[in-house]
Scaffold this motif. Structure first.
Motif, PDB file in Angstrom:
ATOM      1  N   SER A 129      98.684  52.731   1.234  1.00 58.52           N
ATOM      2  CA  SER A 129      97.242  52.830   0.937  1.00 58.52           C
ATOM      3  C   SER A 129      96.741  51.658   0.105  1.00 58.52           C
ATOM      4  N   ILE A 130      97.491  50.554   0.076  1.00 51.93           N
ATOM      5  CA  ILE A 130      97.148  49.374  -0.713  1.00 51.93           C
ATOM      6  C   ILE A 130      97.223  48.142   0.183  1.00 51.93           C
ATOM      7  N   GLY A 131      96.342  47.185  -0.045  1.00 50.09           N
ATOM      8  CA  GLY A 131      96.452  45.918   0.671  1.00 50.09           C
ATOM      9  C   GLY A 131      95.166  45.440   1.292  1.00 50.09           C
ATOM     10  N   ALA A 132      94.231  46.357   1.559  1.00 49.79           N
ATOM     11  CA  ALA A 132      93.000  45.963   2.244  1.00 49.79           C
ATOM     12  C   ALA A 132      91.991  45.300   1.317  1.00 49.79           C
ATOM     13  N   GLY A 133      92.223  45.344   0.004  1.00 46.97           N
ATOM     14  CA  GLY A 133      91.258  44.801  -0.946  1.00 46.97           C
ATOM     15  C   GLY A 133      91.554  43.377  -1.360  1.00 46.97           C
ATOM     16  N   ALA A 134      92.177  43.222  -2.512  1.00 50.34           N
ATOM     17  CA  ALA A 134      92.409  41.885  -3.065  1.00 50.34           C
ATOM     18  C   ALA A 134      93.278  41.038  -2.155  1.00 50.34           C
ATOM     19  N   ILE A 135      94.323  41.622  -1.580  1.00 55.09           N
ATOM     20  CA  ILE A 135      95.218  40.857  -0.709  1.00 55.09           C
ATOM     21  C   ILE A 135      94.478  40.424   0.551  1.00 55.09           C
ATOM     22  N   GLY A 136      93.680  41.332   1.104  1.00 49.00           N
ATOM     23  CA  GLY A 136      92.930  41.006   2.310  1.00 49.00           C
ATOM     24  C   GLY A 136      91.978  39.854   2.096  1.00 49.00           C
ATOM     25  N   VAL A 137      91.266  39.865   0.979  1.00 44.48           N
ATOM     26  CA  VAL A 137      90.327  38.794   0.673  1.00 44.48           C
ATOM     27  C   VAL A 137      91.060  37.465   0.500  1.00 44.48           C
ATOM     28  N   ALA A 138      92.200  37.490  -0.195  1.00 40.55           N
ATOM     29  CA  ALA A 138      92.952  36.264  -0.452  1.00 40.55           C
ATOM     30  C   ALA A 138      93.414  35.605   0.846  1.00 40.55           C
ATOM     31  N   VAL A 139      93.936  36.391   1.755  1.00 30.74           N
ATOM     32  CA  VAL A 139      94.440  35.828   3.018  1.00 30.74           C
ATOM     33  C   VAL A 139      93.290  35.339   3.895  1.00 30.74           C
ATOM     34  N   LEU A 140      92.190  36.082   3.936  1.00 29.45           N
ATOM     35  CA  LEU A 140      91.044  35.656   4.733  1.00 29.45           C
ATOM     36  C   LEU A 140      90.474  34.337   4.215  1.00 29.45           C
ATOM     37  N   MET A 141      90.544  34.100   2.904  1.00 28.33           N
ATOM     38  CA  MET A 141      90.074  32.835   2.353  1.00 28.33           C
ATOM     39  C   MET A 141      90.903  31.670   2.870  1.00 28.33           C
ATOM     40  N   ILE A 142      92.177  31.910   3.103  1.00 32.32           N
ATOM     41  CA  ILE A 142      93.065  30.860   3.607  1.00 32.32           C
ATOM     42  C   ILE A 142      92.831  30.626   5.097  1.00 32.32           C
ATOM     43  N   ILE A 143      92.638  31.712   5.854  1.00 35.18           N
ATOM     44  CA  ILE A 143      92.423  31.577   7.294  1.00 35.18           C
ATOM     45  C   ILE A 143      91.055  30.983   7.596  1.00 35.18           C
ATOM     46  N   TYR A 144      90.042  31.373   6.790  1.00 34.95           N
ATOM     47  CA  TYR A 144      88.668  30.908   7.012  1.00 34.95           C
ATOM     48  C   TYR A 144      88.154  30.186   5.757  1.00 34.95           C
ATOM     49  N   PRO A 145      88.655  28.968   5.486  1.00 35.79           N
ATOM     50  CA  PRO A 145      88.304  28.260   4.246  1.00 35.79           C
ATOM     51  C   PRO A 145      86.834  27.876   4.139  1.00 35.79           C
ATOM     52  N   ARG A 146      86.129  27.831   5.249  1.00 37.21           N
ATOM     53  CA  ARG A 146      84.718  27.440   5.207  1.00 37.21           C
ATOM     54  C   ARG A 146      83.765  28.643   5.154  1.00 37.21           C
ATOM     55  N   MET A 147      84.296  29.836   5.237  1.00 35.83           N
ATOM     56  CA  MET A 147      83.439  31.018   5.214  1.00 35.83           C
ATOM     57  C   MET A 147      83.046  31.345   3.774  1.00 35.83           C
ATOM     58  N   PRO A 148      81.766  31.621   3.508  1.00 33.12           N
ATOM     59  CA  PRO A 148      81.337  31.988   2.143  1.00 33.12           C
ATOM     60  C   PRO A 148      82.103  33.211   1.634  1.00 33.12           C
ATOM     61  N   ILE A 149      82.422  33.203   0.335  1.00 42.41           N
ATOM     62  CA  ILE A 149      83.227  34.275  -0.248  1.00 42.41           C
ATOM     63  C   ILE A 149      82.550  35.629  -0.099  1.00 42.41           C
ATOM     64  N   LEU A 150      81.234  35.680  -0.214  1.00 43.74           N
ATOM     65  CA  LEU A 150      80.522  36.947  -0.059  1.00 43.74           C
ATOM     66  C   LEU A 150      80.727  37.517   1.341  1.00 43.74           C
ATOM     67  N   ARG A 151      80.712  36.657   2.336  1.00 49.12           N
ATOM     68  CA  ARG A 151      80.905  37.101   3.719  1.00 49.12           C
ATOM     69  C   ARG A 151      82.335  37.599   3.936  1.00 49.12           C
ATOM     70  N   ILE A 152      83.290  36.948   3.285  1.00 49.99           N
ATOM     71  CA  ILE A 152      84.683  37.389   3.379  1.00 49.99           C
ATOM     72  C   ILE A 152      84.844  38.763   2.742  1.00 49.99           C
ATOM     73  N   VAL A 153      84.284  38.936   1.545  1.00 48.85           N
ATOM     74  CA  VAL A 153      84.393  40.219   0.834  1.00 48.85           C
ATOM     75  C   VAL A 153      83.718  41.332   1.645  1.00 48.85           C
ATOM     76  N   ALA A 154      82.520  41.048   2.164  1.00 49.05           N
ATOM     77  CA  ALA A 154      81.789  42.043   2.942  1.00 49.05           C
ATOM     78  C   ALA A 154      82.556  42.439   4.202  1.00 49.05           C
ATOM     79  N   THR A 155      83.131  41.448   4.877  1.00 49.00           N
ATOM     80  CA  THR A 155      83.902  41.724   6.091  1.00 49.00           C
ATOM     81  C   THR A 155      85.147  42.531   5.770  1.00 49.00           C
ATOM     82  N   ASP A 156      85.801  42.204   4.664  1.00 51.22           N
ATOM     83  CA  ASP A 156      87.008  42.919   4.254  1.00 51.22           C
ATOM     84  C   ASP A 156      86.692  44.375   3.922  1.00 51.22           C
ATOM     85  N   ILE A 157      85.580  44.607   3.229  1.00 50.33           N
ATOM     86  CA  ILE A 157      85.187  45.977   2.881  1.00 50.33           C
ATOM     87  C   ILE A 157      84.867  46.778   4.142  1.00 50.33           C
TER      88      ILE A 157
END
Length: 259
Positions: A162-190
């Motif tokens: 039940s862990i992993g979709a939050g902080a870890i998800g955001v961190a990895v998405l930042m690496i895969i999509y370095p040009r995507m705004p952080i707000l969009r990454i957080v919103a997509t992850d949520i």
């Protein structure tokens, strides 16, 4: 009709308040809290927490959806990997021939490791963000493949711990999509966490790992906690929040690993 337990509601309020201030920590705190403080079996704590997460994150994803902050293409790729990962993991748990004590020990170990990883991810968020934003954009086919594979991994981890979709998800998405705004990454992850935790939670419910009275009691406390704490979040320094939350998660993770 579910009976409301005030102690569970208090726990929900505390975790909800932390989520309202930090934006993370729901799954990272609720499951170990249920296990260590209330003595709930890990499988029941995880199954109940998954549906708890689905309910609480629906509101957040709705707001982000109305603001058009969600990248639905990335979300679809994540779900393409995470939903099968969740289903496979729930099936594996239901087919496991471990006894209850052995399963509890194994799940506690996985939870402890995931909490330590989450603590490190939160603590070094700025460094991860700078690495992600300074990276070169990968070819589209590589991003698509990486997102699906990452989705599968997250689906497995979330269903098991039940862990992993939050902080870890955001961190990895930042690496895969370095040009995507952080707000969009957080919103997509949520938003991605909603179908993932719902599918995984329903799977756990099907194999008898959800306590509905506990779930309702937690929600009764968590929703006011999130709303109230959100009003005070801007008054607390970000560094204080990150160090406090990381320390708590690390201590709880070690407790689960070595108890």
């Amino acid at each position: 009709m579910p009976i409301i337990d005030p102690l569970y509601s208090l726990a929900g309020f505390v975790v909800g308040s932390i989520v309202g201030v930090t934006g993370v920590g729901g799954g990272s705190l609720m499951t170990p809290l249920l296990i260590l403080l209330f003595g709930v079996h890990p499988t029941t704590a995880i199954g109940t927490d998954l549906l708890f997460a689905a309910a609480t994150k629906t509101a957040g994803s709705t707001i982000h959806g109305l603001r058009r902050s969600i990248d639905w293409g990335v979300l679809a790729l994540l779900a393409l990997g995470s939903i099968p990962g969740a289903l496979v993991s729930v099936w594996a748990l239901s087919s496991s021939d471990l006894d209850m004590e052995g399963r509890a020990r194994w799940l506690s170990t996985v939870l402890g490791i995931m909490l330590l990883i989450t603590a490190a991810t939160i603590l070094f968020r700025d460094r991860l963000l700078s690495v992600g934003q300074s990276g070169k954009a990968r070819p589209r086919h590589e991003r698509v493949f990486s997102t699906i594979i990452f989705g599968f991994v997250i689906g497995v981890l979330v269903s098991i711990a039940s862990i992993g979709a939050g902080a870890i998800g955001v961190a990895v998405l930042m690496i895969i999509y370095p040009r995507m705004p952080i707000l969009r990454i957080v919103a997509t992850d949520i938003a991605h966490a909603v179908p993932l935790t719902l599918v995984a939670g329903i799977g756990h419910w099907a194999i008898g790992n959800v306590d509905w009275s506990m779930l309702v009691s937690l929600l009764v406390g968590s929703i006011p906690g999130i709303l109230i704490a959100s009003h005070f979040a801007h008054k607390i320094p970000d560094l204080v929040i990150r160090w406090t939350l990381s320390t708590v998660l690390a201590v709880v993770g070690c407790k689960l690993l070595f108890s």
